[in-house]
Write an enzyme that holds these catalytic residues in place. Structure first.
Site, short mmCIF file in Angstrom:
data_model
loop_
_atom_site.label_atom_id
_atom_site.label_comp_id
_atom_site.label_asym_id
_atom_site.label_seq_id
_atom_site.Cartn_x
_atom_site.Cartn_y
_atom_site.Cartn_z
N GLU A 146 0.85 -1.18 0.00
CA GLU A 146 0.00 0.00 0.00
C GLU A 146 0.89 1.24 0.00
O GLU A 146 1.93 1.27 0.66
CB GLU A 146 -0.89 0.00 1.25
CG GLU A 146 -1.82 1.19 1.34
CD GLU A 146 -2.59 1.24 2.66
OE1 GLU A 146 -3.67 1.84 2.69
OE2 GLU A 146 -2.09 0.67 3.66
N LYS A 183 -10.41 0.61 -1.09
CA LYS A 183 -10.29 0.37 0.36
C LYS A 183 -11.50 0.91 1.10
O LYS A 183 -11.87 2.08 0.98
CB LYS A 183 -9.01 1.03 0.88
CG LYS A 183 -8.72 0.76 2.36
CD LYS A 183 -7.41 1.42 2.77
CE LYS A 183 -7.07 1.18 4.22
NZ LYS A 183 -5.81 1.87 4.60
N CYS A 231 -4.70 -3.22 4.25
CA CYS A 231 -4.26 -2.70 5.55
C CYS A 231 -5.34 -2.75 6.63
O CYS A 231 -5.69 -3.82 7.11
CB CYS A 231 -3.71 -1.28 5.36
SG CYS A 231 -2.56 -0.76 6.69
#
Length: 507
Positions: free
Chosen positions: A90, A189, A222
């Protein structure tokens, strides 16, 4: 002579078919492959200079190309070693020092993969997309699946009540290109970290999957790993075999270092997790790995240098079909069947960051202990190799909401080293230890089936093959610890008790 000519002519069709037959056989062999070679690259990102205002697009592209030069080297090396897929981190192409305004020159319009697009061979189909073109060519030229994280921009207008004032959505986005360079996956995300103000929240969570000759893959990013959507949905409902996980993970002891939690999540969820972290020691970012339901196949943790690292490992393509696949666990079975161990009145409170745990000191070389908080009781049976006077360990329990802005429910049982003999320090970060354990067995009365088993040794090292989870929910050492123990933890998540997300309610 005539006969020979007829024989030669008769052979021509079969010779012409030979390459096609060989290709078909190779394809069938790939489809039947039980394993694949996976790679992740921990990248020391070249960061832009912090600025409130956007830089020229040419400057933004120059910085991204510097990072992609490094990533391309890793991708070529992985492909030369036979890797089928590589995950990069990321923020790996442009870093994280941005405002909403300054991120804009780094963004590209990323189409839905349904458009059937190979940017490498058709780069101008969706306007200027130099980053997607280059990533696509890396995949195509090296015959490897490439996973990368970039920024997506989508225009909107006043007909959309959620449209930002600047008339566009910005999304933190993962992309996947196959061996031909075709865009096969795009993921926005869903769970942004608190500092990601340059990006917008998607209105709905996306469960993004794609099929390969070596299993079904899902992808998220993440902070997503700590929540139900899309992480648990991909595993339980979509039945993916392997999760691709670009991350920029800041290590937080004692329970949330990257290698520690990501390895535990793969074990707890029963899937492969390909975790590629950024590398920045100032930000405590390091720790990548190829994690499996049985434990880490390969991992890397380096808080001393500023160098990237390529990791490769052979993994089961369909781990659920593996003979070594872990059996289902009833996480509370053992803990609810045992009586509370005596001595309940000598507990004390201690903070792990802002979470108030209930602790009991392990005062003897061996013993049986219980500590409770809320609905959770944690049981520990242990034996130290020797009881040192200069080291203190505690058994801890936490049952409650974690987080200040985004509040989500944890249940944790932990055998934990304290930084000093002063009990008020228990719960504070500690990396080093000197005490080994002959055995430990930890269990808890968890109210969830989502429990992640962690064992962390001195120096922030994992313990592959040295512990097991029994079907009755006990986290148990196999033959004692080969290195001093920092923590053994059962990290439970009660997703149904999470509070509504404060930044997403208005969407």
């Amino acid at each position: 002579m005539l006969t020979q000519e007829w024989e030669a002519a008769a052979m021509l069709p079969s010779q012409a078919l030979l390459p096609a037959v060989l290709f078909a056989l190779a394809a069938l062999q790939a489809l039947a492959s039980d394993t694949f070679l996976a790679a992740v690259y921990e990248h020391a990102v070249i960061l832009p200079h912090p600025t409130q205002e956007p830089v020229p697009a040419s400057d933004a592209l120059a910085l991204m190309n510097r990072n992609m030069d490094v990533l391309e080297g890793a991708i070529k090396e992985a492909a030369q070693q036979g890797a089928h897929i590589i995950v990069t981190p990321e923020d790996g192409i442009y870093g994280w020092r941005f405002t909403r305004e300054s991120i804009y020159p780094y963004l590209e319009d990323i189409p839905d993969p349904a458009v059937d697009w190979i940017p490498c061979t058709d780069p101008s189909r969706f306007g200027p997309t130099p980053v997607q073109e280059r990533l696509s060519c890396m995949a195509r030229n090296n015959s490897i699946y490439v996973v990368a994280n970039i920024g997506d921009k989508k225009p909107c207008d006043s007909s959309d009540p959620s449209c930002p004032r600047d008339g566009r959505y910005h999304y933190n986005t993962d992309v996947v290109f196959d061996t031909q360079g075709k865009l096969v996956a795009r993921y926005h995300k869903y769970n942004l970290f608190r500092s990601e103000t340059q990006f917008d929240y998607p209105k709905e969570p996306e469960a993004v999957t794609f099929e390969t000759p070596f299993g079904k893959f899902g992808i998220f990013t993440c902070f997503d790993i700590l929540f139900y959507e899309p992480a648990v949905v991909l595993v339980n409902k979509m039945q993916v075999d392997t999760v691709l996980f670009p991350t920029a993970w800041m290590n937080v002891l004692p329970f949330l270092t990257a290698i520690e939690f990501h390895s535990a999540w793969a074990m707890g969820m029963g899937v492969n997790l390909l975790s590629a972290n950024t590398h920045n020691t100032t930000m405590a970012m390091t720790g990548s790995g190829l994690f499996t339901p049985e434990g880490p196949a390969a991992y890397h943790y380096d808080s001393d240098t500023e160098e990237g690292r390529l990791l490769l490992a052979e993994l089961s393509a369909r781990p659920r079909l593996s003979p070594t696949y872990p059996l289902a666990v009833n996480w509370s079975l053992h803990a609810t069947s045992v009586e509370k161990y005596s001595g309940e009145n000598d507990t004390f409170s201690g903070a792990v960051r802002k979470d108030i745990f209930t602790f009991r000191e392990l005062r003897h070389k061996d013993g049986n202990y219980t500590v409770c908080q809320g609905d959770l009781c944690c049981h520990l049976v242990y034996q130290m190799s020797n009881k040192r006077r200069d080291e203190v360990y505690v058994l801890g329990a936490f049952d409650g909401l974690h987080g200040s802005l985004i509040k989500y429910h944890w249940q944790i049982c932990t055998l934990l080293k304290c930084p000093s003999t002063n009990l008020s320090t228990c719960g504070q970060p500690v990396e080093m230890a000197q005490t080994k354990f002959e055995m430990f067995s930890l269990s808890g009365t968890f109210g969830t089936s989502y429990v992640f088993p962690e064992v962390l040794y001195s120096g922030v090292q994992l313990a592959p093959g040295e512990f097991e989870v029994l079907r009755d929910g006990r986290l148990k050492s196999k033959h004692g610890t080969s290195k001093p123990l920092v923590t053994a933890t059962l990290f439970g998540r009660l997703y149904e008790k999470d509070q509504p997300h404060p930044l997403r309610i208005s969407l």
